[in-house]
Write a protein that holds these residues in place. Structure first.
Motif, mmCIF file in Angstrom:
data_model
loop_
_atom_site.group_PDB
_atom_site.id
_atom_site.type_symbol
_atom_site.label_atom_id
_atom_site.label_comp_id
_atom_site.label_asym_id
_atom_site.label_seq_id
_atom_site.Cartn_x
_atom_site.Cartn_y
_atom_site.Cartn_z
ATOM 1 N N ILE A 74 -11.140 1.627 -8.229
ATOM 2 C CA ILE A 74 -10.424 2.908 -8.194
ATOM 3 C C ILE A 74 -10.071 3.350 -9.605
ATOM 4 N N ARG A 128 -0.316 1.811 -13.679
ATOM 5 C CA ARG A 128 -1.785 1.741 -13.718
ATOM 6 C C ARG A 128 -2.283 1.263 -15.082
ATOM 7 N N VAL A 180 0.612 8.047 -3.972
ATOM 8 C CA VAL A 180 1.753 7.209 -4.332
ATOM 9 C C VAL A 180 2.946 8.068 -4.738
ATOM 10 N N LEU A 220 -3.259 0.044 -4.603
ATOM 11 C CA LEU A 220 -4.527 0.683 -4.951
ATOM 12 C C LEU A 220 -4.561 1.105 -6.413
ATOM 13 N N LEU A 221 -3.389 1.250 -7.033
ATOM 14 C CA LEU A 221 -3.334 1.660 -8.434
ATOM 15 C C LEU A 221 -3.964 0.633 -9.359
ATOM 16 N N SER A 239 -8.689 7.850 -8.870
ATOM 17 C CA SER A 239 -7.378 7.610 -9.478
ATOM 18 C C SER A 239 -6.427 8.770 -9.204
ATOM 19 N N LEU A 261 0.860 -1.180 0.000
ATOM 20 C CA LEU A 261 0.000 0.000 0.000
ATOM 21 C C LEU A 261 0.896 1.230 0.000
ATOM 22 N N PRO A 262 0.464 2.343 -0.595
ATOM 23 C CA PRO A 262 -0.770 2.507 -1.369
ATOM 24 C C PRO A 262 -0.634 2.099 -2.835
ATOM 25 N N VAL A 314 -5.275 8.654 -5.492
ATOM 26 C CA VAL A 314 -4.292 7.595 -5.257
ATOM 27 C C VAL A 314 -2.964 7.935 -5.927
ATOM 28 N N ASP A 315 -3.013 8.467 -7.142
ATOM 29 C CA ASP A 315 -1.781 8.852 -7.836
ATOM 30 C C ASP A 315 -0.974 9.835 -6.998
#
Length: 353
Positions: free
Chosen positions: A135, A185, A149, A129-130, A142, A125-126, A145-146
């Motif tokens: 998501i 991603r 990260v 999540l990608l 997105s 993580l994280p 999360v981007d």
């Protein structure tokens, strides 16, 4: 192309209901036609080849390697990503797959999520999540999360985490990290979604006899699925003067839609083109050299992970069959919606452990 004696049942597929726009394409008799005021469709093999040869693919026409973080994806970065993904897939398929019960549910989505977990579960993580479908399907999530990260990608520790994920951790600066995030991603989604669509189409085309299909036939099944229901069913090229003179119906301002879905059904190149016949691939050493067959795109712009797709799909197909997967759909009919990836939709259930 010669075929050996049939070793798979002749009538094996359930019914398919195509989206109206796809059905309209399938009923066209001409191989060059106007889609709308700004686009021409092409399924004629020589003309498709001429369009592709007219110029290299543009950066904006790519999928995974289109510009990211305000800059084009460089050749070296793209090559590193391809090699990293290849090592991740090869390592993944040599490990035990996740519990097969996770293949139960709505396909191709269940299969796509299953593949993402199988190949990239070691990422921390994280970063993990990608690759989550819920998501990646939301632009807002997105972006959140981007950014997370970019600031803190996490660390799986020495020897852990995917090779593709390591490119994020090892990025030299913010822009490089943002591009690595975009590639992670896009690559995980493109590979997983494409393989899931291919396997879903294969399972449906094999029909009720799928459990009786010899495992030695599965590679041929996949190639025939790529012919009849290719997930990459349409490719677009932006217009330009470079296409002048190729065909009287193509103007310089026209965008061009190339249709493998139609070309793969051309009776000028294929015997019994509407029949699902995996045996037609018996003895074919290099299917991609077959005339009028372009399952992974076109010269100079072929799928960057094409060498991974069939082996990974065959592995997933074996898992599904080993666990006696059952397909459910009303009246044995399934729908193919208008999407960038051509895939049947159905509900599946695997046998309890």
């Amino acid at each position: 192309m010669e075929s050996n004696p049939v070793t798979v049942a002749a009538h094996r597929h359930y019914g398919i209901r195509y989206d109206r726009q796809i059905q309209d394409l399938l009923t066209r008799e001409t191989k060059v036609f106007r889609v709308d005021g700004t686009m021409v469709g092409v399924s004629d093999f020589p003309l498709v080849s001429a369009v592709v040869a007219a110029r290299p693919v543009l950066a904006k026409e790519r999928s995974v390697f289109k510009p990211a973080a305000g800059a084009e994806i460089g050749h070296d970065s793209a090559t590193r990503s391809i090699h990293a993904l290849g090592r991740d897939v090869m390592a993944g398929v040599e490990t035990a797959p996740p519990p097969a019960q996770r293949l139960s549910g709505e396909w191709p989505y269940a299969a796509s999520s299953y593949l993402r977990e199988w190949l990239f579960a070691s990422d921390p993580l994280p970063m993990s999540l990608l690759r989550k479908r819920r998501i990646t399907s939301s632009d807002l999530l997105s972006q959140v999360v981007d950014r997370a990260v970019t600031v803190w990608p996490g660390s799986g520790g020495e020897g852990r985490g995917s090779m593709l994920g390591r490119q994020i951790v090892d990025a030299a600066d913010t822009r490089e990290r943002r591009q690595a995030i975009a590639l992670y991603r896009r690559a995980t989604a493109t590979l997983s979604d494409g393989v899931a669509a291919l396997v879903a189409n294969s399972l449906w085309l094999m029909g009720p006899e799928r459990s009786d299909v010899p495992r030695t036939e599965l590679t041929a099944v996949l190639w025939e699925t790529l012919r009849l229901l290719p997930p990459a069913w349409m490719l677009l090229r932006s217009g330009g003067d470079v296409y002048d003179g190729l065909h009287p119906d193509i103007r310089s301002e026209d965008n061009i839609a190339l249709f493998p879905l139609l070309m793969h059904r051309d009776p000028d190149h294929w015997s019994d083109p509407l029949e699902f016949r995996p045996e037609r691939w018996h003895g074919v050493g290099d299917p991609e050299k077959t005339s009028a067959f372009m399952p992974f795109g076109f010269e100079g712009a072929r799928c960057w992970a094409k060498h991974l797709v069939v082996p990974l799909a065959e592995r997933l197909l074996n898992v599904a069959l080993d666990n006696r997967i059952t397909l459910h759909s009303p009246e044995q009919q399934t729908h193919i919606p208008l999407r960038s990836l051509l895939s049947v939709r159905f509900t599946a259930e695997v046998a309890a452990a």
